[in-house]
Design an enzyme around this catalytic site. Structure first.
Site, PDB file in Angstrom:
ATOM      1  N   HIS A  77      14.225   5.764  -0.638  1.00 29.10           N
ATOM      2  CA  HIS A  77      13.564   5.747   0.664  1.00 29.10           C
ATOM      3  C   HIS A  77      13.591   7.122   1.328  1.00 29.10           C
ATOM      4  O   HIS A  77      12.595   7.549   1.919  1.00 29.10           O
ATOM      5  CB  HIS A  77      14.200   4.700   1.580  1.00 29.10           C
ATOM      6  CG  HIS A  77      14.068   3.308   1.066  1.00 29.10           C
ATOM      7  ND1 HIS A  77      14.764   2.243   1.602  1.00 29.10           N
ATOM      8  CD2 HIS A  77      13.324   2.787   0.054  1.00 29.10           C
ATOM      9  CE1 HIS A  77      14.452   1.135   0.938  1.00 29.10           C
ATOM     10  NE2 HIS A  77      13.588   1.445  -0.007  1.00 29.10           N
ATOM     11  N   HIS A 234       5.548  -1.589   0.739  1.00 27.05           N
ATOM     12  CA  HIS A 234       6.880  -1.102   0.391  1.00 27.05           C
ATOM     13  C   HIS A 234       6.951  -0.693  -1.076  1.00 27.05           C
ATOM     14  O   HIS A 234       7.657   0.266  -1.426  1.00 27.05           O
ATOM     15  CB  HIS A 234       7.954  -2.142   0.682  1.00 27.05           C
ATOM     16  CG  HIS A 234       9.330  -1.573   0.441  1.00 27.05           C
ATOM     17  ND1 HIS A 234       9.961  -0.764   1.352  1.00 27.05           N
ATOM     18  CD2 HIS A 234      10.167  -1.655  -0.634  1.00 27.05           C
ATOM     19  CE1 HIS A 234      11.124  -0.367   0.864  1.00 27.05           C
ATOM     20  NE2 HIS A 234      11.268  -0.902  -0.343  1.00 27.05           N
ATOM     21  N   ASP A 238       8.298   2.836  -2.435  1.00 28.35           N
ATOM     22  CA  ASP A 238       9.269   3.031  -3.514  1.00 28.35           C
ATOM     23  C   ASP A 238       8.703   3.927  -4.611  1.00 28.35           C
ATOM     24  O   ASP A 238       9.419   4.773  -5.173  1.00 28.35           O
ATOM     25  CB  ASP A 238       9.672   1.686  -4.122  1.00 28.35           C
ATOM     26  CG  ASP A 238      10.763   0.978  -3.334  1.00 28.35           C
ATOM     27  OD1 ASP A 238      11.398   1.619  -2.469  1.00 28.35           O
ATOM     28  OD2 ASP A 238      10.982  -0.226  -3.593  1.00 28.35           O
ATOM     29  N   HIS A 261      11.571  -0.014  -9.933  1.00 30.66           N
ATOM     30  CA  HIS A 261      12.322   1.218 -10.170  1.00 30.66           C
ATOM     31  C   HIS A 261      12.495   1.523 -11.654  1.00 30.66           C
ATOM     32  O   HIS A 261      12.392   2.677 -12.077  1.00 30.66           O
ATOM     33  CB  HIS A 261      13.701   1.127  -9.510  1.00 30.66           C
ATOM     34  CG  HIS A 261      13.651   0.982  -8.024  1.00 30.66           C
ATOM     35  ND1 HIS A 261      12.973   1.865  -7.212  1.00 30.66           N
ATOM     36  CD2 HIS A 261      14.201   0.068  -7.197  1.00 30.66           C
ATOM     37  CE1 HIS A 261      13.110   1.494  -5.946  1.00 30.66           C
ATOM     38  NE2 HIS A 261      13.836   0.401  -5.919  1.00 30.66           N
TER      39      HIS A 261
END
Length: 308
Positions: A77, A234, A238, A261
């Site tokens: 973030h 979001h 990311d 991720h």
């Protein structure tokens, strides 16, 4: 276009997502070509990490960087805020082994960086530019990248949940777009997963204060969503943060489906290992319409992506 850094030193404290303990970060200006530098304050002194894809040591709940001795978690973030706001060089001091989760978005970090101010330095910005189309797929998820003068993302998520479903959003990421359209979008999770993690001593700092939490039918947060499509926003946030791990601003157009991720890092590792085939380091001119001599060539036209 000149490199930038922050103007003043700023700091903040908050709860760590993993430990549930208070951690602190200090953001300091950095000189040309420093890039993003983490210094980790440990009991035995300081340890330094300059991010690259091979230094991502975990990508489960968050992105974790490590140097073989020490590690720092939940970096995505802040990295998204740094890169989204067009900051090239910054020194990030961390007291603790993770960054504060804040409200689960990049919004507090954008506020902190605005308080610090952004200043130009004396050297042209250097970027890593995608030069050839690539299709990176794993288990039905993919990241497709194309040459592009900028950083554009077309992202699709698809969850079997009545409050999420299939969401798609396309954005050309600029500092204005990042701060207005992405920065405040919070991380999200499902109640059953949160309960399991807490029961196993994980994500001890996770709560309704720093995540959107869903049960089988709806959203548990009293205030609801900040955007109707906060979930896909979001995920783009990311993605911006995870792409910052390559060290220099990345240029390209990215079509992303159901990534997270782990896939983001696998994609970057492939790019990093095959840089001569897919990447070119370019120096952007400090004056509009001109290009510094070092390493610039016109962007190649888009072609059918090569699969990986």
């Amino acid at each position: 276009m000149l490199q930038t850094t922050i103007h003043n030193t700023v700091r903040c404290k908050g709860i760590g997502l993993h430990s549930g303990k208070q951690v602190e970060i200090v953001l300091r200006p950095a000189g040309v070509d420093t890039g993003i530098l983490f210094s980790l304050h440990t009991g035995s002194g300081s340890s330094f990490i300059t991010p690259n894809p091979d230094l991502v040591v975990a990508s489960g709940l968050a992105t974790t960087l490590g140097n073989g001795q020490d590690s720092v978690s939940t970096v995505e973030h802040l990295l998204a805020a740094v890169r989204g706001m067009g900051i090239d060089n910054i020194h990030i001091e961390v007291r603790g082994n993770e960054l504060p989760i804040m409200d689960g978005s990049a919004g507090p970090f954008v506020y902190l960086l605005r308080q610090a101010g952004v200043q130009e330095l004396s050297k042209a910005r250097e970027v890593m530019a995608i030069t050839k189309s690539i299709n990176f797929e794993q288990d039905g998820k993919y990241i497709r990248a194309y040459p592009h003068d900028g950083f554009a993302v077309d992202y699709t998520i698809d969850f079997e949940h009545p409050q999420i479903g299939k969401q798609t959003l396309s954005l050309e990421i600029t500092p204005e777009i990042f701060t207005d359209e992405l920065a405040k979008a919070r991380t999200f999770g499902f109640l059953k997963e949160v309960e399991y993690l807490h029961a196993n001593g994980l994500a001890l700092g996770g709560s309704l204060d720093n995540a959107v939490v869903l049960d089988d039918y709806g959203i548990l947060n009293d205030g609801g969503l900040r955007f109707a499509d906060e979930f896909v926003r979001h995920k783009i946030l990311d993605f911006v943060g995870d792409m910052a791990v390559i060290g220099k601003p990345l240029q390209g157009r990215f079509e992303v489906y159901a990534s997270g991720h782990a896939l983001n890092n696998s994609f970057l590792r492939y790019l990093y290992a095959n840089a001569e085939d897919y990447l070119e380091e370019r120096s952007l001119a400090p004056l509009a319409g001109k290009v510094a001599e070092k390493g610039f060539s016109p962007v190649a036209p888009e072609a059918a992506p090569a699969s990986v």
